[in-house]
Design a protein around this motif. Structure first.
Motif, mmCIF file in Angstrom:
data_model
loop_
_atom_site.group_PDB
_atom_site.id
_atom_site.type_symbol
_atom_site.label_atom_id
_atom_site.label_comp_id
_atom_site.label_asym_id
_atom_site.label_seq_id
_atom_site.Cartn_x
_atom_site.Cartn_y
_atom_site.Cartn_z
ATOM 1 N N ALA A 1 -86.177 63.931 -120.646
ATOM 2 C CA ALA A 1 -87.122 64.444 -119.646
ATOM 3 C C ALA A 1 -88.529 64.522 -120.224
ATOM 4 C CB ALA A 1 -86.676 65.805 -119.151
ATOM 5 N N ARG B 1 -81.323 53.937 -113.449
ATOM 6 C CA ARG B 1 -82.352 53.494 -112.516
ATOM 7 C C ARG B 1 -83.405 52.672 -113.249
ATOM 8 N NH1 ARG B 1 -80.309 53.731 -107.847
ATOM 9 N NH2 ARG B 1 -82.399 53.270 -107.109
ATOM 10 N N GLU C 1 -91.106 56.820 -107.606
ATOM 11 C CA GLU C 1 -91.494 58.220 -107.755
ATOM 12 C C GLU C 1 -91.971 58.440 -109.182
ATOM 13 O OE1 GLU C 1 -88.337 60.822 -106.735
ATOM 14 O OE2 GLU C 1 -88.196 60.143 -104.642
ATOM 15 N N CYS C 2 -93.124 59.103 -109.323
ATOM 16 C CA CYS C 2 -93.655 59.361 -110.660
ATOM 17 C C CYS C 2 -92.720 60.320 -111.388
ATOM 18 C CB CYS C 2 -95.062 59.938 -110.578
ATOM 19 S SG CYS C 2 -95.873 60.043 -112.195
ATOM 20 N N GLU C 3 -92.242 59.891 -112.546
ATOM 21 C CA GLU C 3 -91.246 60.647 -113.291
ATOM 22 C C GLU C 3 -91.855 61.380 -114.475
ATOM 23 O OE1 GLU C 3 -86.919 61.355 -114.000
ATOM 24 O OE2 GLU C 3 -88.170 60.759 -112.298
ATOM 25 N N LEU D 1 -87.136 51.718 -114.451
ATOM 26 C CA LEU D 1 -88.287 52.550 -114.792
ATOM 27 C C LEU D 1 -89.491 51.638 -115.028
ATOM 28 C CD1 LEU D 1 -88.727 55.617 -115.189
ATOM 29 C CD2 LEU D 1 -88.483 55.240 -117.649
ATOM 30 N N TYR E 1 -92.716 55.477 -113.579
ATOM 31 C CA TYR E 1 -92.216 55.626 -112.217
ATOM 32 C C TYR E 1 -90.763 55.186 -112.154
ATOM 33 C CZ TYR E 1 -96.925 56.357 -110.358
ATOM 34 O OH TYR E 1 -98.162 56.864 -110.074
ATOM 35 N N LYS E 2 -89.928 56.016 -111.546
ATOM 36 C CA LYS E 2 -88.518 55.676 -111.368
ATOM 37 C C LYS E 2 -88.330 55.052 -109.995
ATOM 38 C CE LYS E 2 -85.282 58.290 -113.029
ATOM 39 N NZ LYS E 2 -84.313 59.396 -113.272
#
Length: 450
Positions: free
Chosen positions: A175, A100, A128-130, A102, A115-116
């Motif tokens: 992560a 994805r 979405e904030c990752e 980023l 954010y992804k």
């Protein structure tokens, strides 16, 4: 053979808050995605000392979908807006992470946020904030850059600069976003930080102490590999050329764009006066000689850097200028979306066969306001003289050079989609630049003899 240069506005979008950064997604599958960041300073209603020393900085992150095919429909559609702390910089990672895109964001809360880009079932992309990482207390994150500028996907890192003059290098894990090292690099605000895309153990930084510095992460940050004082005011933009090894572009409040050979940082390859403080520089996604400059009080310009990169000590000619913003030119980026070459020139924007920056006949007092509202920079000395004395050396109008180097260049043309934004009028513009050879006029036939 002459060349025609045309700019044409496609759409104007009101960002409501002051706009200072725009970034097209560099990944082919998502090259239609555009992000824009805003920054707004809000002072408290209460006239307490606390409110006067700690203003509230708010921001908003916009996401757009772009369809640039010729039509009467505006090409840009807003798909998302997210209220955030004030945004100072946005950069997409040049490679997909977990398949994805980023987006990295430097914020006034002193964080780097990632954010992804997700694609829900209805098909509309959303962020979405990752991950997020704090740089430290009482600081603003001012810039960031990814180590992936040439598409390298191993050992993905981020470098950031902040308002305390510090740099932070962070590593992206599965992560986590983890700080590897942080050090004091500049005496005042460190406006900009960037990787050398050809050797990502090398980091560059520029600060309000007027210094450009290089750092080798293998040696540790105890001392820079070089310190240049060639810029005479704060250094606020740096970009490594992803197509041409050793080439580096820097810009400053001193209104100069400098090109460097990374192997010799004692003297720049060229110096180009652009008539405004250079807040952002962006190399073209595929044309190694084209450089886009956001020049604060003097609009946006596309520079042609071939001769300078070949070692000819001369200013870089201006191929095109976009002058329709009414405020500080801050954010600018090239799109990778393909465009047809059938767009006609606008009647209000006639073809330009030559473009140059000329010296102003009058004197205008210029006061640069820091986007962090932490200081003002006046470009006049105590006697009222304009400080950047290079304005008398602005390049005169000259034939626009051919930006192409292939044997088939006479048949080539170039069409680019651009996004730019300006601060106090909170506007983002989508525009295109068309570059094409002029058609030669057929010689008239001689009149028949009687």
């Amino acid at each position: 053979m002459g060349w025609q240069s045309r700019t044409r506005t496609l759409q104007v979008f009101d960002t409501e808050l002051s706009a200072d950064t725009v970034e097209w997604c560099p990944l082919p599958q998502w090259s239609h995605v555009l992000a824009c960041g805003t920054y707004q300073l809000q002072k408290g209603d209460d006239k307490t000392e606390e409110d006067s020393t700690a203003p509230n900085r708010i921001g908003r992150l916009y996401l757009f979908h772009c369809n640039p095919q010729p039509s009467f429909i505006p090409p840009l559609t807003e798909t998302q807006r997210i209220d955030t702390p004030a945004i100072l910089d946005l950069k997409w990672c040049h490679v997909p992470i977990s398949e994805r895109p980023l987006l990295g964001m430097a914020t006034a809360s002193g964080e780097i946020q990632l954010y992804k880009l997700m694609e829900p079932q209805q098909g509309t992309c959303g962020l979405e904030c990752e991950l997020r990482a704090e740089l430290g207390p009482d600081r603003l994150a001012l810039s960031l850059d990814w180590s992936t500028g040439r598409g390298e996907s191993s050992d993905v890192r981020v470098v950031s600069s902040d308002s305390t003059g510090s740099l932070t290098v962070l590593s992206l894990g599965e992560a986590s976003l983890t700080a590897l090292c942080q050090w004091k690099a500049h005496d005042f605000e460190a406006w900009i930080s960037a990787f050398s895309y050809w050797d990502t153990q090398i980091v560059y930084s520029g600060g309000d102490d007027c210094k450009l510095k290089g750092w080798d992460l293998r040696m540790g940050p105890s001392s820079p590999t070089f310190t240049s004082k060639r810029h005479t005011m704060g250094v606020c933009s740096i970009h490594s050329n992803p197509h041409r090894e050793h080439i580096l572009a820097t810009g400053s409040y001193d209104e100069n764009v400098l090109l460097w050979d990374e192997r010799n940082m004692k003297q720049p390859l060229s110096e180009t006066a652009v008539g405004g403080g250079v807040w952002r520089l962006k190399w073209h996604p595929s044309q190694e000689h084209l450089l886009l400059a956001a020049c604060m009080h003097n609009d946006f310009h596309i520079l042609h850097c071939q001769k300078a990169m070949e070692g000819q000590d001369a200013p870089c000619p201006v191929l095109a200028s976009y002058i329709l913003h009414n405020s500080l030119a801050y954010g600018a980026d090239w799109s990778r979306l393909p465009l047809s070459n059938s767009m006609p020139p606008s009647p209000q924007e006639p073809p330009q066969t030559s473009i140059g920056l000329t010296q102003s006949t009058g004197h205008l007092r210029i006061q640069y306001e820091s986007p962090t509202a932490s200081f003002d920079t006046s470009l006049e000395d105590d006697s009222g003289q304009y400080i950047p004395d290079h304005t008398c050396l602005l390049p005169e109008k000259s034939p626009v050079p051919d930006p192409f180097t292939s044997p088939d260049r006479d048949a080539q043309s170039l069409s680019c989609l651009m996004a730019t934004c300006s601060f106090y009028d909170h506007m983002m513009h989508i525009w295109r630049w068309d570059w094409s050879p002029e058609k030669e006029k057929m010689p008239s036939e001689p009149a028949p003899s009687s």
